[in-house]
Design a protein around this motif. Sequence first.
Motif, PDB file in Angstrom:
ATOM      1  N   GLN A 254       5.787  14.537   6.810  1.00 44.45           N
ATOM      2  CA  GLN A 254       5.633  15.691   5.917  1.00 44.45           C
ATOM      3  C   GLN A 254       6.980  16.151   5.395  1.00 44.45           C
ATOM      4  N   SER A 255       7.979  16.178   6.248  1.00 46.79           N
ATOM      5  CA  SER A 255       9.306  16.640   5.829  1.00 46.79           C
ATOM      6  C   SER A 255       9.905  15.720   4.759  1.00 46.79           C
ATOM      7  N   THR A 256       9.664  14.434   4.876  1.00 45.41           N
ATOM      8  CA  THR A 256      10.180  13.479   3.896  1.00 45.41           C
ATOM      9  C   THR A 256       9.498  13.670   2.546  1.00 45.41           C
ATOM     10  N   ILE A 257       8.174  13.783   2.558  1.00 46.28           N
ATOM     11  CA  ILE A 257       7.430  14.023   1.316  1.00 46.28           C
ATOM     12  C   ILE A 257       7.890  15.336   0.684  1.00 46.28           C
ATOM     13  N   SER A 258       8.056  16.368   1.490  1.00 51.45           N
ATOM     14  CA  SER A 258       8.497  17.675   0.979  1.00 51.45           C
ATOM     15  C   SER A 258       9.867  17.591   0.328  1.00 51.45           C
ATOM     16  N   GLU A 259      10.781  16.850   0.942  1.00 53.63           N
ATOM     17  CA  GLU A 259      12.127  16.680   0.387  1.00 53.63           C
ATOM     18  C   GLU A 259      12.078  15.959  -0.962  1.00 53.63           C
ATOM     19  N   ILE A 260      11.252  14.940  -1.046  1.00 54.37           N
ATOM     20  CA  ILE A 260      11.122  14.193  -2.305  1.00 54.37           C
ATOM     21  C   ILE A 260      10.512  15.085  -3.379  1.00 54.37           C
ATOM     22  N   MET A 261       9.432  15.770  -3.039  1.00 58.57           N
ATOM     23  CA  MET A 261       8.711  16.587  -4.016  1.00 58.57           C
ATOM     24  C   MET A 261       9.531  17.788  -4.488  1.00 58.57           C
ATOM     25  N   ALA A 262      10.403  18.290  -3.636  1.00 59.46           N
ATOM     26  CA  ALA A 262      11.246  19.429  -3.993  1.00 59.46           C
ATOM     27  C   ALA A 262      12.516  19.007  -4.730  1.00 59.46           C
ATOM     28  N   GLY A 263      12.727  17.696  -4.853  1.00 55.75           N
ATOM     29  CA  GLY A 263      13.906  17.203  -5.552  1.00 55.75           C
ATOM     30  C   GLY A 263      15.177  17.241  -4.721  1.00 55.75           C
ATOM     31  N   ARG A 264      15.027  17.412  -3.426  1.00 51.90           N
ATOM     32  CA  ARG A 264      16.202  17.448  -2.547  1.00 51.90           C
ATOM     33  C   ARG A 264      16.582  16.071  -2.028  1.00 51.90           C
ATOM     34  N   SER A 265      15.708  15.100  -2.209  1.00 52.50           N
ATOM     35  CA  SER A 265      15.991  13.734  -1.792  1.00 52.50           C
ATOM     36  C   SER A 265      16.399  12.948  -3.032  1.00 52.50           C
ATOM     37  N   LYS A 266      17.689  12.822  -3.238  1.00 55.06           N
ATOM     38  CA  LYS A 266      18.200  12.180  -4.452  1.00 55.06           C
ATOM     39  C   LYS A 266      18.091  10.665  -4.421  1.00 55.06           C
ATOM     40  N   PHE A 267      18.037  10.090  -3.236  1.00 54.91           N
ATOM     41  CA  PHE A 267      17.961   8.640  -3.101  1.00 54.91           C
ATOM     42  C   PHE A 267      16.910   8.259  -2.062  1.00 54.91           C
ATOM     43  N   PRO A 268      15.626   8.444  -2.403  1.00 55.80           N
ATOM     44  CA  PRO A 268      14.594   8.061  -1.427  1.00 55.80           C
ATOM     45  C   PRO A 268      14.647   6.558  -1.161  1.00 55.80           C
ATOM     46  N   ARG A 269      14.459   6.201   0.076  1.00 49.99           N
ATOM     47  CA  ARG A 269      14.509   4.789   0.459  1.00 49.99           C
ATOM     48  C   ARG A 269      13.357   4.023  -0.165  1.00 49.99           C
ATOM     49  N   ILE A 270      13.625   2.781  -0.509  1.00 49.66           N
ATOM     50  CA  ILE A 270      12.595   1.939  -1.096  1.00 49.66           C
ATOM     51  C   ILE A 270      11.462   1.723  -0.101  1.00 49.66           C
ATOM     52  N   SER A 271      11.787   1.668   1.189  1.00 45.90           N
ATOM     53  CA  SER A 271      10.740   1.503   2.208  1.00 45.90           C
ATOM     54  C   SER A 271       9.819   2.721   2.241  1.00 45.90           C
ATOM     55  N   THR A 272      10.367   3.898   1.984  1.00 45.37           N
ATOM     56  CA  THR A 272       9.555   5.116   1.936  1.00 45.37           C
ATOM     57  C   THR A 272       8.666   5.095   0.696  1.00 45.37           C
ATOM     58  N   ILE A 273       9.231   4.720  -0.432  1.00 42.21           N
ATOM     59  CA  ILE A 273       8.440   4.654  -1.666  1.00 42.21           C
ATOM     60  C   ILE A 273       7.328   3.609  -1.527  1.00 42.21           C
ATOM     61  N   LYS A 274       7.621   2.523  -0.834  1.00 42.95           N
ATOM     62  CA  LYS A 274       6.612   1.490  -0.609  1.00 42.95           C
ATOM     63  C   LYS A 274       5.452   2.047   0.206  1.00 42.95           C
ATOM     64  N   LYS A 275       5.747   2.802   1.249  1.00 45.08           N
ATOM     65  CA  LYS A 275       4.691   3.426   2.059  1.00 45.08           C
ATOM     66  C   LYS A 275       3.873   4.405   1.221  1.00 45.08           C
ATOM     67  N   ILE A 276       4.552   5.159   0.375  1.00 46.95           N
ATOM     68  CA  ILE A 276       3.860   6.107  -0.507  1.00 46.95           C
ATOM     69  C   ILE A 276       2.947   5.339  -1.456  1.00 46.95           C
ATOM     70  N   ALA A 277       3.464   4.277  -2.056  1.00 43.70           N
ATOM     71  CA  ALA A 277       2.654   3.454  -2.964  1.00 43.70           C
ATOM     72  C   ALA A 277       1.425   2.917  -2.242  1.00 43.70           C
ATOM     73  N   HIS A 278       1.619   2.417  -1.037  1.00 46.46           N
ATOM     74  CA  HIS A 278       0.494   1.882  -0.271  1.00 46.46           C
ATOM     75  C   HIS A 278      -0.502   2.988   0.070  1.00 46.46           C
ATOM     76  N   GLY A 279      -0.001   4.195   0.302  1.00 49.54           N
ATOM     77  CA  GLY A 279      -0.884   5.337   0.528  1.00 49.54           C
ATOM     78  C   GLY A 279      -1.782   5.598  -0.666  1.00 49.54           C
ATOM     79  N   PHE A 280      -1.261   5.332  -1.851  1.00 47.25           N
ATOM     80  CA  PHE A 280      -2.048   5.470  -3.073  1.00 47.25           C
ATOM     81  C   PHE A 280      -2.917   4.235  -3.333  1.00 47.25           C
ATOM     82  N   GLY A 281      -2.796   3.219  -2.481  1.00 48.39           N
ATOM     83  CA  GLY A 281      -3.587   2.008  -2.646  1.00 48.39           C
ATOM     84  C   GLY A 281      -3.032   1.077  -3.703  1.00 48.39           C
ATOM     85  N   MET A 282      -1.713   1.111  -3.854  1.00 48.36           N
ATOM     86  CA  MET A 282      -1.091   0.260  -4.862  1.00 48.36           C
ATOM     87  C   MET A 282       0.147  -0.412  -4.281  1.00 48.36           C
TER      88      MET A 282
END
Length: 74
Positions: free
Chosen positions: A33-61
Motif C-alpha cells: 500500500q505504501s508503494t502504491i501511495s507513493e507512486i499515486m502521490a507523485g513522490r516516487s520519481k523512479f518506480p522500479r520496473i519490477s513494481t510496475i510489472k506487478k502493477i501491470a499483472h494486477g491489471f491483468g496485462m
Amino acid sequence: MQIDEAVTTRIQQLLTERGWTTNELIKRSGVKQSTISEIMAGRSKFPRISTIKKIAHGFGMTLSEFFNHKMFED
C-alpha cells in the motif's frame, strides 16, 4: 510528461476504466500500500520496473501492454 507522471496517469486511467479503488489494485498486484501511495502521490520519481510489472499483472496485462499507450511515445 515525465515518466513518473505518465506511470501515475496510466495507473489512474486503468483504475477508472475498471472501476477499481487503489485497494483493489493493491490486493490484485501484491504491491505494498505504501508503494502504491507513493507512486499515486507523485513522490516516487523512479518506480522500479519490477513494481510496475506487478502493477501491470494486477491489471491483468503484460508490461508491454501497460506501456503501450500514446503517453509513453515521447
